[in-house]
Design a protein around this motif. Structure first.
Motif, short mmCIF file in Angstrom:
data_model
loop_
_atom_site.label_atom_id
_atom_site.label_comp_id
_atom_site.label_asym_id
_atom_site.label_seq_id
_atom_site.Cartn_x
_atom_site.Cartn_y
_atom_site.Cartn_z
N PRO A 37 -1.30 -14.11 48.26
CA PRO A 37 -2.59 -13.72 47.68
C PRO A 37 -3.52 -14.89 47.41
CG PRO A 37 -0.86 -13.62 46.03
CD PRO A 37 -0.18 -13.92 47.33
N ARG A 38 -2.99 -16.11 47.45
CA ARG A 38 -3.83 -17.28 47.18
C ARG A 38 -4.47 -17.83 48.45
NH1 ARG A 38 -0.75 -22.15 44.56
NH2 ARG A 38 -0.73 -20.77 42.74
N CYS A 39 -3.67 -18.06 49.49
CA CYS A 39 -4.20 -18.71 50.70
C CYS A 39 -4.27 -17.79 51.91
CB CYS A 39 -3.38 -19.95 51.03
SG CYS A 39 -1.73 -19.62 51.70
N VAL A 69 7.50 -16.64 27.38
CA VAL A 69 7.38 -17.33 28.67
C VAL A 69 6.16 -18.26 28.57
CG1 VAL A 69 7.11 -17.08 31.16
CG2 VAL A 69 8.37 -15.35 29.86
N PRO A 70 6.38 -19.54 28.30
CA PRO A 70 5.24 -20.43 28.05
C PRO A 70 4.39 -20.76 29.26
CG PRO A 70 7.32 -21.64 27.95
CD PRO A 70 7.68 -20.19 28.06
N ALA A 71 4.95 -20.62 30.48
CA ALA A 71 4.18 -20.97 31.69
C ALA A 71 4.54 -20.00 32.82
CB ALA A 71 4.48 -22.41 32.11
N PRO A 72 4.01 -18.78 32.79
CA PRO A 72 4.37 -17.79 33.82
C PRO A 72 3.89 -18.20 35.21
CG PRO A 72 2.57 -16.97 32.46
CD PRO A 72 3.06 -18.23 31.81
N LEU A 73 4.79 -18.09 36.18
CA LEU A 73 4.46 -18.44 37.56
C LEU A 73 3.38 -17.52 38.13
CD1 LEU A 73 5.11 -20.04 40.18
CD2 LEU A 73 6.91 -18.36 40.63
N GLY A 74 3.35 -16.27 37.67
CA GLY A 74 2.40 -15.31 38.19
C GLY A 74 1.09 -15.24 37.43
N ASP A 75 0.72 -16.32 36.76
CA ASP A 75 -0.48 -16.30 35.92
C ASP A 75 -1.74 -15.88 36.67
OD1 ASP A 75 -0.46 -18.65 37.41
OD2 ASP A 75 -1.15 -19.94 35.77
N GLU A 76 -1.93 -16.38 37.88
CA GLU A 76 -3.11 -16.00 38.67
C GLU A 76 -3.14 -14.50 38.95
OE1 GLU A 76 -4.42 -19.06 41.94
OE2 GLU A 76 -2.24 -19.14 41.72
N LEU A 77 -1.98 -13.96 39.31
CA LEU A 77 -1.91 -12.54 39.65
C LEU A 77 -2.11 -11.66 38.42
CD1 LEU A 77 1.10 -12.68 42.15
CD2 LEU A 77 -1.32 -12.44 42.71
N ILE A 78 -1.56 -12.09 37.29
CA ILE A 78 -1.74 -11.33 36.05
C ILE A 78 -3.21 -11.29 35.67
CG2 ILE A 78 -1.22 -11.23 33.58
CD1 ILE A 78 1.39 -12.81 34.26
N LEU A 79 -3.84 -12.45 35.64
CA LEU A 79 -5.25 -12.54 35.24
C LEU A 79 -6.15 -11.79 36.22
CD1 LEU A 79 -5.12 -16.28 34.16
CD2 LEU A 79 -5.64 -14.36 32.63
N ALA A 80 -5.82 -11.87 37.51
CA ALA A 80 -6.62 -11.14 38.50
C ALA A 80 -6.50 -9.64 38.30
CB ALA A 80 -6.17 -11.53 39.91
N ALA A 81 -5.28 -9.15 38.00
CA ALA A 81 -5.07 -7.72 37.78
C ALA A 81 -5.84 -7.24 36.55
CB ALA A 81 -3.58 -7.42 37.62
N LEU A 82 -5.83 -8.03 35.48
CA LEU A 82 -6.56 -7.65 34.27
C LEU A 82 -8.06 -7.54 34.55
CD1 LEU A 82 -4.80 -9.86 31.56
CD2 LEU A 82 -4.38 -7.46 32.10
N ARG A 83 -8.60 -8.52 35.25
CA ARG A 83 -10.05 -8.51 35.49
C ARG A 83 -10.45 -7.45 36.50
NH1 ARG A 83 -9.35 -14.69 34.91
NH2 ARG A 83 -9.95 -14.96 32.72
N ALA A 84 -9.62 -7.25 37.52
CA ALA A 84 -9.95 -6.24 38.53
C ALA A 84 -9.93 -4.84 37.95
CB ALA A 84 -8.97 -6.33 39.70
N SER A 85 -9.12 -4.62 36.91
CA SER A 85 -9.00 -3.30 36.30
C SER A 85 -9.90 -3.13 35.08
CB SER A 85 -7.55 -3.04 35.90
OG SER A 85 -7.16 -3.87 34.82
N ALA A 86 -10.75 -4.12 34.80
CA ALA A 86 -11.57 -4.11 33.58
C ALA A 86 -10.69 -4.04 32.34
CB ALA A 86 -12.58 -2.97 33.59
N GLY A 87 -9.54 -4.69 32.41
CA GLY A 87 -8.59 -4.68 31.31
C GLY A 87 -8.80 -5.81 30.34
#
Length: 396
Positions: free
Chosen positions: A9-11, A303-321
């Protein structure tokens, strides 16, 4: 099987699905992709009620080709419970809890383990290794044992003791570390590197198929609501695989034409003692910075440094969450209040979602009349210390 490939999903780089993969070369997790038009021709929603009540009812949208490799303990199809008494109290009349505490090994981690172990088995893996805050290790050790596969589990000393007992009972090579899951992750990386390919890294989002098991929560919620999506889904977020998976499932269902274009707003719930996603979301950032001195009674979201941080944040913003951090004292109070009114003992991570729901409704983010689904990700009985019984009188 309708799985076609993996992509980043990044590149945007694509990978063959019939080979073992961990992360993309750019460091991002990989996502499994399917031939959705072919799936739509092969199956319709009306078919699913005729199938067994487990997550494998969605087999066209799962990555295991040969049913002989399916490793199962009957996981999935957990109840979606209406909770009218507590809902009325906090102003959410249409409040529901998806209770994952009734799944094998007592948590939603069994979904990811079932699909992840099944696919690893199909691709020839003999031993997996992973860091865990507890429940994921229990699940993967259990399913690895059922598949005849070895498992090395590295777990913080502070993790719930029941989880280490489950790992030992399943015959796993359990190793305890005086630190956090990030420290356990570094140890797993060393073990994998030293193994010369004999151990496969099955850590959170380091292989693409755990997510495929977790996404079935999204399928089930929609099917249990008569192929209607709720307005809001609230999810306790540590590594965030379930939230990413639910987001992926909803988009797959929309692309299949099985639900409409309006998708739920997603809420990531963290603790005030460990809230890297909440901080990044509030700052408008695409990546989360590691959280120092992480601690919370809701150990599964430490979990102080989640590997999926980009995907989590993208899902929240895409869903207006949105993303919310709650205090331990508040979630423990809501855990007790909910059990008193509804008769269900939640895990602390699930209780954190109730606290978030209450606060979001009080602040107006959740509107009157909206249908809200809260994920209770594990059995409350695995966390007996969350209920204080020191004041209970002893009769003579």
């Amino acid at each position: 099987m309708y799985l076609t490939h993996l992509d980043c999903p990044r590149c945007g780089r694509e990978y063959a699905a019939d080979e073992l993969h961990n992360l993309c070369e750019c460091g991002s997790p990989l996502l499994a992709r399917y031939d959705l038009p072919a799936v739509a021709k092969a199956v319709t929603p009306e078919r699913f009620p005729l199938r067994p009540a487990d997550l494998w009812r969605y087999r066209e949208l799962l990555p295991v080709a040969d049913p002989r490799h399916v490793t199962t303990l009957g996981e999935g199809w957990t109840p979606l419970l209406r909770v009218p008494a507590y809902g009325a109290e906090i102003g959410i009349e249409d409040l529901m809890v998806k209770d994952e505490g009734l799944i094998p090994t007592g948590s939603f981690k069994a979904r990811g383990a079932a699909v992840g172990v099944s696919r690893a088995r199909e691709l020839g893996v003999k031993r997996i290794a992973m860091p865990t805050n507890g429940n994921a290790g229990s699940a993967w050790a259990t399913y690895a044992a059922r598949a005849g596969m070895g498992a090395t589990i590295v777990m913080p000393l502070a993790a719930p003791s029941i989880c280490r007992r489950e790992c030992v009972a399943a015959g796993a090579d359990l190793r305890l570390i005086d630190g956090l899951i990030s420290d356990a992750g570094r140890r797993v990386a060393e073990l994998v590197a030293e193994s010369a390919g004999a151990i496969f890294d099955a850590g959170t989002l380091r292989e693409p198929y755990r997510l495929e098991g977790k996404k079935t929560m999204g399928y089930e919620i929609v099917e249990q609501l008569g192929w209607q999506a709720p307005d809001v889904i609230i999810y306790p977020t540590g590594g965030g695989v379930g939230l990413i998976g639910i987001h992926k499932a909803l988009h797959e269902l929309r692309d299949l034409g099985w639900i409409g274009d309006k998708l739920p707003r997603l809420v990531a719930v963290q603790s005030t003692g460990c809230a890297p996603i909440v901080r990044a979301f509030a700052a408008g950032e695409d990546r989360a910075q590691p959280w120092a001195d992480a601690h919370t009674v809701a150990f599964g979201i430490t979990v102080p440094a989640p590997l999926g941080d980009e995907l989590i944040l993208a899902a929240l913003r895409a869903s207006a969450g949105t993303a919310v951090a709650v205090d331990d004292a508040d979630l423990l109070a809501d855990l007790r209040a909910f059990a008193t009114r509804e008769g269900l003992l939640l895990c602390p991570e699930g209780a954190a979602c109730l606290t978030a729901a209450r606060q979001l409704r009080a602040g107006g983010w959740i509107r009157a009349g909206e249908r809200v689904v809260v994920l209770n990700t594990g059995a409350g009985l695995k966390y007996p210390e969350t209920v204080d019984v020191s004041g209970v009188p002893v009769l003579a």
